[in-house]
Design a protein around this motif. Structure first.
Motif, PDB file in Angstrom:
ATOM      1  N   UNK A   1       0.815  -1.203   0.000  1.00  0.00           N
ATOM      2  CA  UNK A   1       0.000   0.000   0.000  1.00  0.00           C
ATOM      3  C   UNK A   1       0.856   1.264   0.000  1.00  0.00           C
ATOM      4  N   UNK A   2       1.944   1.237   0.789  1.00  0.00           N
ATOM      5  CA  UNK A   2       2.830   2.409   0.833  1.00  0.00           C
ATOM      6  C   UNK A   2       3.528   2.629  -0.508  1.00  0.00           C
TER       7      UNK A   2
ATOM      8  N   UNK B   1       1.515   6.806  -6.532  1.00  0.00           N
ATOM      9  CA  UNK B   1       0.462   7.798  -6.762  1.00  0.00           C
ATOM     10  C   UNK B   1       1.015   9.201  -6.556  1.00  0.00           C
ATOM     11  N   UNK B   2       1.776   9.390  -5.459  1.00  0.00           N
ATOM     12  CA  UNK B   2       2.360  10.704  -5.196  1.00  0.00           C
ATOM     13  C   UNK B   2       3.353  11.085  -6.289  1.00  0.00           C
ATOM     14  N   UNK B   3       4.155  10.099  -6.710  1.00  0.00           N
ATOM     15  CA  UNK B   3       5.109  10.359  -7.795  1.00  0.00           C
ATOM     16  C   UNK B   3       4.379  10.722  -9.077  1.00  0.00           C
ATOM     17  N   UNK B   4       3.288   9.991  -9.342  1.00  0.00           N
ATOM     18  CA  UNK B   4       2.485  10.283 -10.529  1.00  0.00           C
ATOM     19  C   UNK B   4       1.879  11.674 -10.457  1.00  0.00           C
ATOM     20  N   UNK B   5       1.423  12.061  -9.249  1.00  0.00           N
ATOM     21  CA  UNK B   5       0.866  13.402  -9.078  1.00  0.00           C
ATOM     22  C   UNK B   5       1.915  14.476  -9.332  1.00  0.00           C
ATOM     23  N   UNK B   6       3.122  14.231  -8.847  1.00  0.00           N
ATOM     24  CA  UNK B   6       4.210  15.188  -9.093  1.00  0.00           C
ATOM     25  C   UNK B   6       4.521  15.284 -10.582  1.00  0.00           C
TER      26      UNK B   6
END
Length: 483
Positions: free
Chosen positions: A78-79, A85-90
């Protein structure tokens, strides 16, 4: 044995120390391992305190170890997903910033170009006006010069000693005086002094000074389609279930019948093809020289390199009954239509999120077929087996739902300039055009076009052409224009 000796003795057993003391106690009341110092301070009132070697017996084969390991693996997964997801958002944020910067730079260049054009036009107007005034003034100056020369001559002739000649000169001088006075009246009476003047468009200057960003709304006008041609892909019947346009002017299609991805040249002739693992239902461009294919039945996304030759590259698994795939360049992610949901994956196969239920907990789709993205408004349009076309925001909110008796079994979908959405009906064998608010403009292509199961819709922006793939051996190509 001293503490140092205890530490040396247990160093190879991976036993921890706390406060410099060996951690060899376990408090069942608090489910916590501790050292004697902690027992004396924090757990003196606890009843169930045992030595660690006693309570640790059999831990290697216990369900607790297995459950703990599984829980750690789950939380680690999950982490990692959240990290992706965070990397994709960036990445998305960076792409949006770069895209906006590019748009602003293009807008600036357009403004500069327009201002330069206006300045050049103004210079030409000034030059033309200058030439007109110069010619008039030069003509008047030449006329005055001739009159002055004549007057000087007449003045000299009035010094003649011969009275007869002098009499004639006087009479001629009087006529010349009248002509000169007439000339002077023409040159001075009722004539304004013409000047060159540049009048600044102050409104434009104020707008340029005060504006932060300019958005121009394109008039909403429906399209009309004129048949450009029908192009055979296969000598025998084949189902063309998806089409995408490439940067180099070629086209890539999914040939469901022959289990292959086919590349067409700019004239819609077959250039080459490559076999895939199953019947390809959908294909989309994911880079200048790469497409993603979704073969039906194997539930995998397969990436195909489109270079000098076509090559199968990587792949990853998706959910069951997947039939449609689209690419979001801004987010660098894939939208997959399968069963009763739409899922978003990274290109490496990590599931980012799913669109399955609305705010009331009701299912969004019966069976999602195909999906198109409006890059400018960040809205997705999904065709559904239940006869509906649904517009969703990126956060999963339903903006509108369209259904109409003229659109039966909607399948193909694409977005045109001006936020016009096209949707094809498998059952109605037509193509409807719908505005951005979910209202029908009308039928773009009807039964007279003989579209047999129009699966695929693709718009070639560069040439303003609509490509339609169906259950035949032809691609129908139409030139689109605004009414």
């Amino acid at each position: 044995m001293t503490t140092t000796e205890l530490q040396r003795a247990y160093r190879q057993k991976d036993v921890q120390f706390h406060h410099g003391k060996l951690v060899d106690m376990f408090c069942k009341d608090h489910d916590e391992v501790c050292c004697p110092a902690c027992i004396a301070i924090n757990h003196r009132a606890c009843v169930n305190v045992d030595y660690l070697p006693d309570v640790a017996k059999g831990i290697q084969k216990s369900a607790e170890l297995s459950d703990t390991r599984q829980a750690l693996e789950n939380v680690l997964t999950k982490m990692k997903q959240e990290q992706e997801i965070k990397t994709s958002k960036l990445t998305t944020l960076h792409h949006e910033k770069e895209k906006l910067s590019e748009e602003i730079e293009n807008f600036k260049n357009e403004l500069i170009k327009k201002i330069e054009e206006l300045a050049e036009t103004s210079k030409q107007q000034i030059s033309s006006k200058y030439e007109d005034i110069r010619k008039d003034e030069q003509s008047a100056l030449d006329t005055l010069g001739t009159a002055i020369s004549t007057t000087k001559t007449n003045l000299q002739k009035l010094s003649s000693k011969n009275e007869s000649q002098l009499f004639v000169n006087v009479k001629r001088s009087k006529l010349s005086i009248n002509d000169c006075e007439t000339l002077l009246r023409e040159q001075t009476t009722g004539k304004k002094t013409e000047r060159l003047k540049f009048v600044l468009n102050r409104e434009m200057k104020e707008n340029l000074t005060s504006m932060g960003f300019v958005v121009t709304a394109e008039d909403v006008k429906e399209y009309r389609a004129i048949l450009y041609g029908r192009y055979k892909i296969n000598p025998t019947r084949c189902e063309i279930t998806s089409i995408c346009t490439m940067d180099d002017g070629t086209y890539v299609i999914a040939d469901y019948t022959d289990l292959q991805i086919t590349r067409l040249d700019g004239n819609f002739g077959v250039r080459d093809h490559i076999k895939v693992s199953g019947n390809p239902f959908s294909v989309c461009r994911v880079g200048p020289k790469e497409v993603a294919s979704l073969p039906y039945g194997i539930n995998k996304i397969q990436f195909v390199s489109i270079g000098r030759r076509m090559e199968l590259k990587t792949e990853f698994n998706v959910g069951s009954s997947a039939v449609g795939v689209s690419y979001d360049a801004a987010q660098d992610s894939l939208f997959v239509c399968h069963s009763n949901q739409v899922s978003i994956y990274t290109k490496s196969g990590v599931l980012l999120r799913t669109y399955e239920k609305n705010e009331n907990g009701d299912r969004l789709f019966t069976s999602a077929n195909q999906l198109a993205l409006n890059v400018s408004s960040h809205i997705m349009f999904v065709t559904d087996e239940n006869g509906k076309l649904t517009a969703l925001s990126k956060d999963g909110k339903v903006i509108w739902t369209f259904s109409d008796s003229e659109l039966r079994r909607p399948w193909g979908v694409c977005v045109l300039p001006g936020d016009i959405i096209l949707a094809s009906g498998m059952g109605s064998k037509n193509v409807l055009q719908i505005d951005k608010d979910g209202r029908k403009f009308g039928e773009l292509l009807g039964a007279s076009e003989q579209l047999k199961n129009p699966y695929a819709l693709a718009f070639d922006r560069k040439h303003s052409k609509l490509l339609i793939g169906s259950s035949s051996n032809e691609i129908h190509v139409y030139t689109l224009s605004r009414k």
